[in-house]
Design an enzyme around this catalytic site. Sequence first.
Site, PDB file in Angstrom:
ATOM      1  N   ARG A  19       0.914  -1.250   0.008  1.00 12.27           N
ATOM      2  CA  ARG A  19      -0.096  -0.019  -0.007  1.00 12.27           C
ATOM      3  C   ARG A  19       0.920   1.379   0.204  1.00 12.27           C
ATOM      4  NH1 ARG A  19      -5.350  -0.954   0.254  1.00 12.27           N
ATOM      5  NH2 ARG A  19      -6.030  -3.027   1.287  1.00 12.27           N
ATOM      6  N   ASP A  20       2.046   1.086  -0.444  1.00 12.75           N
ATOM      7  CA  ASP A  20       3.145   2.233  -0.270  1.00 12.75           C
ATOM      8  C   ASP A  20       2.684   3.332  -1.421  1.00 12.75           C
ATOM      9  OD1 ASP A  20       4.765   1.618   1.740  1.00 12.75           O
ATOM     10  OD2 ASP A  20       5.806   0.043   0.383  1.00 12.75           O
TER      11      ASP A  20
ATOM     12  N   GLY B 165      -8.913   2.512  -5.561  1.00 13.24           N
ATOM     13  CA  GLY B 165      -8.983   3.754  -5.599  1.00 13.24           C
ATOM     14  C   GLY B 165      -7.779   4.402  -5.439  1.00 13.24           C
TER      15      GLY B 165
ATOM     16  N   ASP C 186     -13.936  -4.672  -3.522  1.00 12.34           N
ATOM     17  CA  ASP C 186     -14.855  -3.810  -2.842  1.00 12.34           C
ATOM     18  C   ASP C 186     -15.764  -3.221  -4.070  1.00 12.34           C
ATOM     19  OD1 ASP C 186     -13.698  -4.032  -0.217  1.00 12.34           O
ATOM     20  OD2 ASP C 186     -12.727  -2.204  -0.389  1.00 12.34           O
TER      21      ASP C 186
ATOM     22  N   HIS D 141     -14.800  -1.290   3.701  1.00 11.56           N
ATOM     23  CA  HIS D 141     -14.838  -0.328   4.744  1.00 11.56           C
ATOM     24  C   HIS D 141     -15.796   0.956   4.518  1.00 11.56           C
ATOM     25  CE1 HIS D 141     -11.199  -1.215   7.400  1.00 11.56           C
ATOM     26  NE2 HIS D 141     -12.146  -0.771   8.009  1.00 11.56           N
TER      27      HIS D 141
ATOM     28  N   GLU E 112     -18.008  -4.137   6.734  1.00  9.85           N
ATOM     29  CA  GLU E 112     -16.953  -3.883   8.200  1.00  9.85           C
ATOM     30  C   GLU E 112     -17.221  -2.229   8.305  1.00  9.85           C
ATOM     31  OE1 GLU E 112     -13.297  -4.058   5.044  1.00  9.85           O
ATOM     32  OE2 GLU E 112     -13.139  -4.736   7.070  1.00  9.85           O
TER      33      GLU E 112
ATOM     34  N   GLN F 206     -12.090 -13.764   1.993  1.00  8.50           N
ATOM     35  CA  GLN F 206     -12.940 -13.316   0.802  1.00  8.50           C
ATOM     36  C   GLN F 206     -11.989 -12.698  -0.544  1.00  8.50           C
ATOM     37  OE1 GLN F 206     -16.475 -10.745   2.531  1.00  8.50           O
ATOM     38  NE2 GLN F 206     -14.414 -10.510   4.010  1.00  8.50           N
ATOM     39  N   ARG F 207     -10.555 -12.485   0.084  1.00  6.32           N
ATOM     40  CA  ARG F 207      -9.692 -12.110  -1.097  1.00  6.32           C
ATOM     41  C   ARG F 207      -8.833 -13.212  -1.753  1.00  6.32           C
ATOM     42  NH1 ARG F 207      -7.575  -6.724   1.446  1.00  6.32           N
ATOM     43  NH2 ARG F 207      -5.450  -7.570   1.275  1.00  6.32           N
TER      44      ARG F 207
HETATM   45  O1  F6P Z   1      -9.565  -2.638  -0.383  1.00  8.23           O
HETATM   46  C1  F6P Z   1      -9.831  -3.973  -0.262  1.00  8.23           C
HETATM   47  C2  F6P Z   1      -9.951  -4.356   1.082  1.00  8.23           C
HETATM   48  O2  F6P Z   1     -10.374  -5.650   1.022  1.00  8.23           O
HETATM   49  C3  F6P Z   1     -11.067  -3.876   1.984  1.00  8.23           C
HETATM   50  O3  F6P Z   1     -12.452  -4.210   1.609  1.00  8.23           O
HETATM   51  C4  F6P Z   1     -10.727  -4.094   3.273  1.00  8.23           C
HETATM   52  O4  F6P Z   1     -11.271  -2.944   4.103  1.00  8.23           O
HETATM   53  C5  F6P Z   1      -9.118  -3.681   3.299  1.00  8.23           C
HETATM   54  O5  F6P Z   1      -8.914  -3.993   1.831  1.00  8.23           O
HETATM   55  C6  F6P Z   1      -8.108  -4.657   4.009  1.00  8.23           C
HETATM   56  O6  F6P Z   1      -6.880  -4.126   3.951  1.00  8.23           O
HETATM   57  P1  F6P Z   1      -5.597  -4.816   4.529  1.00  8.23           P
HETATM   58  O7  F6P Z   1      -5.610  -6.044   3.615  1.00  8.23           O
HETATM   59  O8  F6P Z   1      -4.677  -3.854   3.907  1.00  8.23           O
HETATM   60  O9  F6P Z   1      -5.980  -5.022   5.822  1.00  8.23           O
END
Ligand code: F6P
Length: 376
Positions: free
Chosen positions: A74-75, A111, A135, A179, A230, A299-300
């Site tokens: 996320r950098d 985004g 998302d 989120h 969430e 979910q990912r």
């Molecule tokens: O942006 C996708 C997402 O999966 C969101 O639904 C969730 O809030 C966030 O990433 C979680 O991020 P991380 O994996 O950095 O904790």
Amino acid sequence: MGKCIGILTAGGDSPGLNAAIRAIGKSARTAFDLQVIGFRDGFRGLMENRTVHLEGEILSGLLTLGGTILGTSRDKPHKMPVGSKVQDMTEVMIDNYHRHNLEALVCIGGGGTQKNAHRLALAGMNVVTLPKTIDNDVAMTDITFGFDTALSIATDAIDRLHSTAHSHHRIIVVEIMGHNTGWLGLGAGLAGGADVILIPEISYDVHQVADAIRRRRHRGKSFSIVAVSEGALAQEDAKELAELKEKKQTAKDEKKQKKIAAALEAFQVKHTGNTLRLSAQLEQLTGLESRVTILGHLQRGGTPTAADRILATRLGSACVSAIDAREYGRMVAVKGESTALVDLAEVVGKRKMVPLNHPWIKAALETDICLGNHAG
Ligand code: F6P
């Protein structure tokens, strides 16, 4: 040496990323005779010049593979933690871009990534982006890849929770990712037959949720499934957050901005356990036992659905055509069955929320699903 393009994946991973990398690699080679290199771990790899050649065997077996073979982070280019400092590393990235004599850089992300890619485009790089996130909240595109897979995982979870909720006559509160937006919570709640769906776009009144569960009980339904995004908030909390955001907009001096940023952070920390709190409140208000399931990163993970593989492949190949046409500073968006090139300036700073008149909302209300607020 022929022309070369670079790819990076940034932000949270999303099923379909590898299918997109594969499509870009294959169409770049096959249709346009371009070489492709990948930068590892998002913008950090571009800064640290950590690369991998995307050709031959490395592009095989990717359609079914979850995550991203390039790694992600996320950098942000302009706020990069380096040692003990956070620095603007844009110039270093530009140097590395030129070092590889890149024709263009493809940034795949949600985004935040669109915003960062736009910054690099303004700094002079030829950038094309693809929209991905589970998302589904990137502006100016009908859909993002990863969403369909996450939707089917969350729906499957709700399906499975039904039998245990039913057997124990319990409430089960299932937390679904999202989120800021409720596409995933609403979609999975509808598809899985949740009795209550709470999303960030509609702040809820816990008493209305408890009433809906009690009404079910009177109709002889001894269990209820509550699907909650969430980021869903109770009305009073949503009001507090809206006030903080408004103050942030109007804060003039740096001191005030810092104070509000700290208050926003404290708000997030305080509301991390919202789903547990909601479950406890529902137990108290209904007298029924309640349990919480947080689906989280499940979910990912894992194999993308066929729909996500097709979408990622379509976008990957359209992106190489955009590069061939020198359509830079653009995101390859989904418009129905087609793709369209949208200026990044049109994408950044926006978020695609669930509109309150969306057909999914209407369908939920008309099938007697409680959305936590009668006013909608
Ligand atoms: O942006 C996708 C997402 O999966 C969101 O639904 C969730 O809030 C966030 O990433 C979680 O991020 P991380 O994996 O950095 O904790």
